[in-house]
Design an enzyme around this catalytic site. Structure first.
Site, PDB file in Angstrom:
ATOM      1  CG  ASP A  10      -5.087  11.265  16.913  1.00 21.39           C
ATOM      2  OD1 ASP A  10      -4.759  10.257  16.263  1.00 21.39           O
ATOM      3  OD2 ASP A  10      -6.266  11.497  17.253  1.00 21.39           O
ATOM      4  CB  SER A  11      -5.993  11.399  12.508  1.00 20.88           C
ATOM      5  OG  SER A  11      -6.746  10.656  13.443  1.00 20.88           O
ATOM      6  N   GLY A  43      -7.215   6.297   9.259  1.00 22.00           N
ATOM      7  CA  GLY A  43      -7.208   4.828   9.275  1.00 22.00           C
ATOM      8  C   GLY A  43      -7.842   4.135   8.097  1.00 22.00           C
ATOM      9  CB  CYS A  73      -2.157   8.751  15.520  1.00 20.82           C
ATOM     10  SG  CYS A  73      -3.097   8.125  14.108  1.00 20.82           S
ATOM     11  CD  GLU A 151     -12.116  13.223  15.415  1.00 20.34           C
ATOM     12  OE1 GLU A 151     -12.313  14.432  15.222  1.00 20.34           O
ATOM     13  OE2 GLU A 151     -11.102  12.794  16.007  1.00 20.34           O
ATOM     14  CB  CYS A 185      -7.713   3.302  17.401  1.00 20.80           C
ATOM     15  SG  CYS A 185      -8.336   4.901  16.828  1.00 20.80           S
ATOM     16  CG  HIS A 187     -10.234   8.554  17.724  1.00 22.83           C
ATOM     17  ND1 HIS A 187      -9.013   8.824  17.159  1.00 22.83           N
ATOM     18  CD2 HIS A 187     -11.055   9.573  17.334  1.00 22.83           C
ATOM     19  CE1 HIS A 187      -9.095   9.945  16.453  1.00 22.83           C
ATOM     20  NE2 HIS A 187     -10.328  10.416  16.542  1.00 22.83           N
TER      21      HIS A 187
END
Ligand code: DGL
Length: 271
Positions: A10-11, A43, A73, A151, A185, A187
């Protein structure tokens, strides 16, 4: 039976929602995880940049002789779908499993999608949902602000700032009468309690990490690639910035300590 690890990337730390689900559903599997924390978010970037990052991330994981690549992701899954499809080893993103689950879950045919700007602009979720349910009404909303909030671990159910951002992003989705929302997403499953509270109990949330993990299980079973029963799956983590921040967030999200199991990698070496 195949003892090689599953490669997940993932990012940043959003893909841990997929790791969490894989650990639960496939406890015998070893996982190598890469979080591109030095370059998150993906993104808001151009498709060309996301494609370059995708190729590098996959190249890094291939150094571990992975038996399957799991793109945890949403941005890479949607924008770089053509790269994933061309891989010579089994691979998946979140689009197909989440779209299928949403098409099956909706009762009134109105489905909301929350994703990054790149994901929403790609239209990939809309196409995937329509391939399962051609008359579905889809309301997609780009929610870029939610990524840095996650994050920074602003994921507590009572976090007023995150709750306000979620409420604002959900406005169009709820006004259209969506009974199902894809957390498109990786996240966003980490914000599921906040989204559920804002959307109401009657709305079904599709956890992209969980649906992806279920799909990974079906692929491994179909291809006879499962690790041996009794083996306790191990996880190794790599990030492209200092491991400390990732490690402390991961400890909370995974509910176990990954101290000493997270290393820095210079992702620019993988071209
Ligand atoms: N977890 C990512 C996704 O699923 C990333 C968000 C980002 O890097 O912008 O899209």
């Amino acid at each position: 039976m195949d003892k090689r690890p599953i490669g997940v990337f993932d990012s940043g730390l959003g893909g841990l929602s997929t790791v969490r689900a894989i650990k639960k559903i496939l406890p015998n599997e070893d996982i190598v995880y890469f979080g591109d924390t030095g370059r998150v978010p993906y993104g808001t970037r151009s498709n060309e940049t996301i494609e370059t990052y995708t190729a590098q991330d996959i190249k890094f994981l291939q150094a571990f002789d992975c038996k399957m690549i799991v793109v945890a992701c949403g941005t890479v899954s949607t924008v770089s779908a053509h790269i994933i499809e061309r891989l010579s080893l089994p691979a998946t993103g979140i689009t197909y499993p989440s779209a299928k689950a949403a098409a099956e879950a909706t009762k009134n045919g109105v489905i909301g999608i929350m994703g990054t700007s790149a994901t929403i602009n790609s239209g990939a979720f809309d196409r995937a949902i329509h391939s399962f349910k051609s008359d579905a009404k889809i309301v997609s909303v780009a929610c870029p602000i939610l990524v840095p909030l996650v994050e920074n671990s602003w994921i507590d159910e009572d976090d007023e700032v995150t709750a306000a951002a979620v409420k604002r992003y959900l406005k169009d989705i709820l006004e259209a009468g969506s009974d199902t929302i894809i957390l498109g997403c990786t996240h966003f499953p980490l914000l599921a309690p906040i989204v559920q509270k804002a959307a109401g109990e009657g709305v079904t949330l599709i956890d992209s990490g969980l649906e992806e993990a279920k799909y990974v299980k079906s692929v491994l079973e179909e291809k006879g690639l499962q690790n041996e029963r009794g083996h306790i799956g191990e996880q190794r983590f790599f990030v492209s910035d200092k491991p400390q921040n990732f490690t402390s967030a991961a400890n909370t999200l995974l509910g176990e300590s990954i101290d000493g199991r997270c290393e820095f990698v210079d992702i620019f070496r993988y071209i």
